[in-house]
Design an enzyme around this catalytic site. Structure first.
Site, short mmCIF file in Angstrom:
data_model
loop_
_atom_site.label_atom_id
_atom_site.label_comp_id
_atom_site.label_asym_id
_atom_site.label_seq_id
_atom_site.Cartn_x
_atom_site.Cartn_y
_atom_site.Cartn_z
N ASN A 36 0.83 -1.21 0.00
CA ASN A 36 0.00 0.00 0.00
C ASN A 36 0.87 1.26 0.00
OD1 ASN A 36 0.94 0.18 2.60
ND2 ASN A 36 -1.07 0.32 3.57
N SER A 79 3.59 -4.89 6.98
CA SER A 79 3.39 -4.32 8.32
C SER A 79 4.27 -3.09 8.45
CB SER A 79 3.78 -5.29 9.44
OG SER A 79 3.59 -4.67 10.71
N ASN A 103 -7.01 -11.82 5.96
CA ASN A 103 -7.16 -11.88 4.50
C ASN A 103 -6.15 -12.81 3.86
OD1 ASN A 103 -9.36 -10.18 4.29
ND2 ASN A 103 -8.11 -8.33 4.10
N TYR A 149 2.16 -2.88 17.97
CA TYR A 149 2.95 -3.78 17.12
C TYR A 149 3.04 -5.16 17.75
CZ TYR A 149 6.84 -5.39 14.18
OH TYR A 149 7.64 -6.09 13.31
N ARG A 190 14.75 3.71 12.79
CA ARG A 190 15.40 2.64 13.54
C ARG A 190 16.89 2.95 13.71
NH1 ARG A 190 12.58 -2.55 10.76
NH2 ARG A 190 12.52 -1.11 9.01
N1 UDP Z 1 18.03 3.60 19.30
C1 UDP Z 1 18.96 4.58 19.63
N2 UDP Z 1 19.04 5.67 18.82
C2 UDP Z 1 18.28 5.85 17.71
C3 UDP Z 1 17.34 4.83 17.38
C4 UDP Z 1 17.23 3.73 18.20
O1 UDP Z 1 19.70 4.47 20.63
O2 UDP Z 1 18.43 6.87 17.04
C5 UDP Z 1 17.95 2.41 20.15
C6 UDP Z 1 16.55 2.06 20.64
O3 UDP Z 1 16.26 2.76 21.84
C7 UDP Z 1 16.67 0.56 20.83
C8 UDP Z 1 17.65 0.12 19.76
O4 UDP Z 1 18.37 1.30 19.38
O5 UDP Z 1 17.20 0.28 22.09
C9 UDP Z 1 16.99 -0.48 18.54
O6 UDP Z 1 15.97 0.39 18.14
P1 UDP Z 1 15.18 0.25 16.78
O7 UDP Z 1 14.28 1.42 16.68
O8 UDP Z 1 16.12 0.01 15.66
O9 UDP Z 1 14.30 -1.06 16.88
P2 UDP Z 1 13.82 -2.01 18.06
O10 UDP Z 1 14.85 -3.07 18.14
O11 UDP Z 1 13.73 -1.24 19.33
O12 UDP Z 1 12.51 -2.50 17.59
#
Ligand code: UDP
Length: 328
Positions: A36, A79, A103, A149, A190
């Site tokens: 999407n 997702s 679905n 999530y 991320r």
């Molecule tokens: N994190 C961080 N700085 C950033 C983005 C993420 O320190 O700019 C940390 C976040 O707090 C987590 C880890 O990196 O502990 C991985 O985060 P991400 O968002 O990649 O995915 P998650 O594994 O948490 O789903």
């Protein structure tokens, strides 16, 4: 060897989905890619459009699916996946995990397709055991900032298992741990894209908390190989017959665990950046540790990651440089 020749990839224009579409074409599949484009990008699959075995449909998997699509195998990847995105789109995230999963499973039930169902390490929440084997039930806050999530994925796992037991739908649940590679969005939010963009633009790297929390990062090519092996695994199930027990449930991830601070330092080094580190508050319910136990993947699928983080990080730098230069 392929299970059947026509694959449907939901979320196929996303980071992971587009790499999977590419690999499936290389393996001789006909590929129908559905997305999407909420976080996916049509540009990720533009280079595949010249192949007449590839079709792209801009469609939402939470809407009734096109009955003309008759896949042998469905890779259900659709997702939101980044914490920044799923907290921005909580309802969409819950709907794709519920209506979207329904679905896809109905399509598989009607047409007899096999389903490789993307689940996540987030089903383990903030784990009390490390590494996490598939038998661990998890530690999840059902109403916390990640619940849209985590609970969507936990529900969709339960739904997939119910379709397996009740209708004999051939599902394989892949619990995907943190994965990185080209085509991640610059604004993905991320850790890896954030640190790469910050390092390459000379900005401080935003480490949340004290950076002692751990993650285990898997290079995208390894992950795609794991999904393919999950697809090609020979199930003993008789399709359409009620089943007892569980379908294949398997962790896919790289068990080389690192702290977030270590990752920041490695990215500063691999990019040759002189960026500093800026400590920011830790988001709520951020898991303190995360590392896959891949004993089952090794034993059942003969799979384990091949690309060490040092090499994967080096391979991904040119992508981020080019994407920054393009401004996309
Ligand atoms: N994190 C961080 N700085 C950033 C983005 C993420 O320190 O700019 C940390 C976040 O707090 C987590 C880890 O990196 O502990 C991985 O985060 P991400 O968002 O990649 O995915 P998650 O594994 O948490 O789903």
């Amino acid at each position: 060897m392929s299970v059947g020749k026509r694959a449907l990839v939901t979320g196929g224009a996303g980071f992971l989905g587009s790499h999977l579409c590419e690999r499936l074409l290389a393996e001789g599949y006909e590929v129908v890619c559905l997305d999407n484009l909420l976080t996916g990008d049509a540009k990720n699959v533009l280079h595949l459009q010249a192949d007449d075995r590839f079709t792209f449909h801009k469609a939402d998997v939470t809407e009734p699916l096109n009955e003309d699509v008759t896949p042998d195998i469905i890779f259900h990847l659709a997702s939101l996946a980044s914490p920044v995105h799923y907290s921005t789109y909580p309802i969409e995230t819950l709907r794709v995990g519920s209506l979207g999963a329904d679905n896809v499973l109905e399509l598989a039930r009607r047409g007899g397709a096999t389903v490789v169902f993307s689940s996540t390490s987030e089903v383990y929440g903030d784990p009390e055991i490390n590494p996490q084997p598939e038998s661990y039930w998890g530690n999840v806050n059902p109403v916390g900032p990640r619940s849209m999530y985590d609970e969507a994925k936990r529900y969709s796992e339960a739904l997939a298992v119910a379709f397996y037991r009740h209708y004999g739908v051939d599902v394989r649940l892949a619990r995907i741990f943190n994965t990185y590679g080209s085509r991640m969005r610059l604004d993905d939010g991320r850790v890896l894209p954030n640190f790469m963009v910050q390092a390459l633009t000379g900005k401080p790297l935003t480490v949340y908390g004290d950076g002692s929390q751990t993650r285990s990062l898997c290079f995208v090519d390894d992950l795609v190989e794991g999904l393919l092996r999950a697809a090609h695994w020979q199930s003993k199930l008789t399709k359409g017959q009620p089943q007892t027990g569980e379908p294949l449930i398997v962790n896919l991830g790289n068990p080389d665990e690192a702290t977030v601070l270590q990752l920041a330092q490695e990215i500063i080094a691999v990019t040759g950046s002189d960026s500093t580190i800026d400590y920011k508050p830790l988001p709520g319910d951020d898991p303190q540790v995360r590392c896959p136990d891949i004993t089952r993947a090794k034993k059942i699928l003969g799979w384990e990651p091949k690309v060490p983080r040092s090499e994967g990080l080096r391979r991904v730098v040119p992508y981020f440089k080019e994407a920054l230069a393009r401004g996309s």
